[in-house]
Design a protein around this motif. Sequence first.
Motif, short mmCIF file in Angstrom:
data_model
loop_
_atom_site.label_atom_id
_atom_site.label_comp_id
_atom_site.label_asym_id
_atom_site.label_seq_id
_atom_site.Cartn_x
_atom_site.Cartn_y
_atom_site.Cartn_z
N LEU A 1 0.86 -1.18 0.00
CA LEU A 1 0.00 0.00 0.00
C LEU A 1 0.89 1.23 0.00
O LEU A 1 1.72 1.40 0.90
CB LEU A 1 -0.89 -0.01 1.24
N ALA A 2 0.72 2.07 -1.03
CA ALA A 2 1.70 3.15 -1.22
C ALA A 2 1.05 4.40 -1.78
O ALA A 2 -0.13 4.43 -2.11
CB ALA A 2 2.80 2.66 -2.16
N GLY A 3 1.88 5.43 -1.87
CA GLY A 3 1.43 6.70 -2.45
C GLY A 3 0.70 7.54 -1.42
O GLY A 3 1.09 7.61 -0.26
N VAL B 1 -1.08 2.07 -5.58
CA VAL B 1 -0.71 3.48 -5.38
C VAL B 1 -1.96 4.34 -5.43
O VAL B 1 -2.68 4.35 -6.43
CB VAL B 1 0.31 3.96 -6.44
N GLY C 1 0.30 3.31 4.94
CA GLY C 1 1.07 2.65 3.89
C GLY C 1 1.96 1.57 4.47
O GLY C 1 2.39 1.66 5.62
#
Lengths: 159, 523
Positions: free
Chosen positions: B342-344, B417, B349
């Motif tokens: 899990l990013a951005g 993202v 995250g």
Amino acid sequence: MELQVPEADVANRTAAIADGHLNVEGPLLPILHDVQKEFGCVPEAALRVIADKLNLSRAEVHGVMSFYHDFRQEPAGRHVLKICRAEACQSVGGEVLAEGVRKALGIGWHETTPDGRITLEPVYCLGLCSCAPAAMFDGELHGRLDDAALSGIVMEAGR
Amino acid sequence: MTPVIFVPRDAAAIAVGANRVAEAIAAELSARGIEAELVRNGSRGLHWLEPLVEVRFCDRRVAYGPVKPSDVPGLFEAGFLEGGAHPLLHGETEEMPFLKAQTRLTFARCGVTDPLSLDDYRLHGGLNGLETAVAMQPADIVQHVTDSGLRGRGGAGFPTGIKWKTVLNAPGVRKYIVCNADEGDSGTFADRMIMEGDPFVLIEGMAIAGIATGAAKGFIYTRSEYPHAIETMQAAIETARKTGILGPSVLGSAHAFDMEVRVGAGAYVCGEETSLLNSLEGKRGVVRAKPPLPALEGLFGCPTVVNNVLSLASVPVILDKGADFYRDFGTGRSRGTMPIQLAGNIRHGGLYETAFGITLGELVNDIGGGTLSGRPVKAVQVGGPLGAYFPPELFDTPFDYEAFAAQDGLIGHAGVVVFDDTADMLRQARFAMEFCAVESCGKCTPCRIGAVRGVEVVDRIADGDKPEEQIDLLKDLCNTMKLGSLCALGGFTPYPVMSALTHFPQDFTPKPNTLKPLAEAAE
């Protein structure tokens, strides 16, 4: 920046590096990495030596060297700033951040400040996408950057 | 019992100050004359809380985070070595909701153990898989992996067991195991985390692959952007050699297997398996046509298994606990678990390993906590720069190879993202084309030239130069790239472009002058 090493010296040191890798499978990339570590770039004079050692043409070695973003023909500035331009960093303002640094330094991507202090490179992902925006300064990683943090890192760096 | 303090050595933790925190703790320990062990573990994957410092005392293990160096004296004052109350205290690490709800098979040890301690590795179930494998016939190992339902975690989703079977049955004295650790997709970091946080599991998985297919040599091809992963992997390989896990007799068996780490040089396309093989051979990282399959003619023309880090790192648990155990997780034809990243622009995250079948909405909203900025989610790109942008309307899509394909997307390497409503999807489509132009190996015309034309066409839409004609042209160009490229770079760049166009048509309207700085940035 110009390389300040005499050509004969480049040849000798490159030959020693190449000799150290002759027993590995697929030695060209490891050799190029070590040559760049030695001189800060892969000098023209090194290409011929590597080609000789590996029984390749100079053009083949040049072709490989120029394919990969990491290898330089000329040394970088005294510090290298790599800012991530990929999507995860974009989603938290990475582009604006990079734009600010470029303006402050007065240079574009792949350029070096006139005083030879800092080279700016784009990088497409440092694997810090959950702590974005991210950058690498002289090999050190920095995450969750903002304008103040990034300009602090850049401005505090020595001459 | 001396308390043990854990400060992650993971690159994400280091990027937000873990080394300085570790130094501050060491200084404080010596200044106060306290005896405690300081371990640099991998990351638990709760990256918004990094640096996450843990303390183990009397069978308890509690977490504090995010810790700044300046917090350290206060933590000592609060008695953190006995789990003392402090605003940064999260209680028992394993009871934290983000961790408790996960199913950690591949990442079982990551963040728990000292990555370079072989004793720790064994203590937590390490080497059970390899010990099982050395006592089995190669064909039985392959059957086991096939039965587990494991599919390529790099993105293509090809059944791992079938690939191994091809290599096992291929004639040839020399065979290779190549681990694709060229994790270049934005939004992904699971390979990096496992290499930094549990390197022995990858070594074990590769050794099992070697025994199963008759290969005696392995290569891990990773990125120059991952200096910490390279260092940790090399140290772990050295230990594995000294302790007889690698070498002429793997765990005292008749099987030989050794491996080394090779470092790429900043070319994204080398994550594609055939250009990776060319790069390993010391050539330009240009894509090869298939056939011949790498399984038959791969590295130096020999039969070669090319597997992603996560595929190989999932093999030990399959051999240890059985194919059925692994296959019982998941849904449809997507079996087992997937380490999702899990990013951005996301509040929570990090790394979340769970069985296939969880929906995209659950991942983004429930587990990820929505956007970091607090604004509404506009789009989620799944699967890296070649993955599609999903609007919230598709949040009921289950995380599963086929379900994502059915929505014209891909799970890829499971990077998610998140973008909030300030994102301009025309700009994202332009970036996808720009990235393809920068990273194209140049072999296929639709990719090499199409990507450059793609940037120009998007710019003309933004400039209001006959936008409707340009949109038709863009669709046509995407179709040509998709059908006319050998590999996923040219072939999948249309996914982010077309998904942006399909789901966010309102962004593909003229907006003069907004793209100028970016246009300049392309050079």
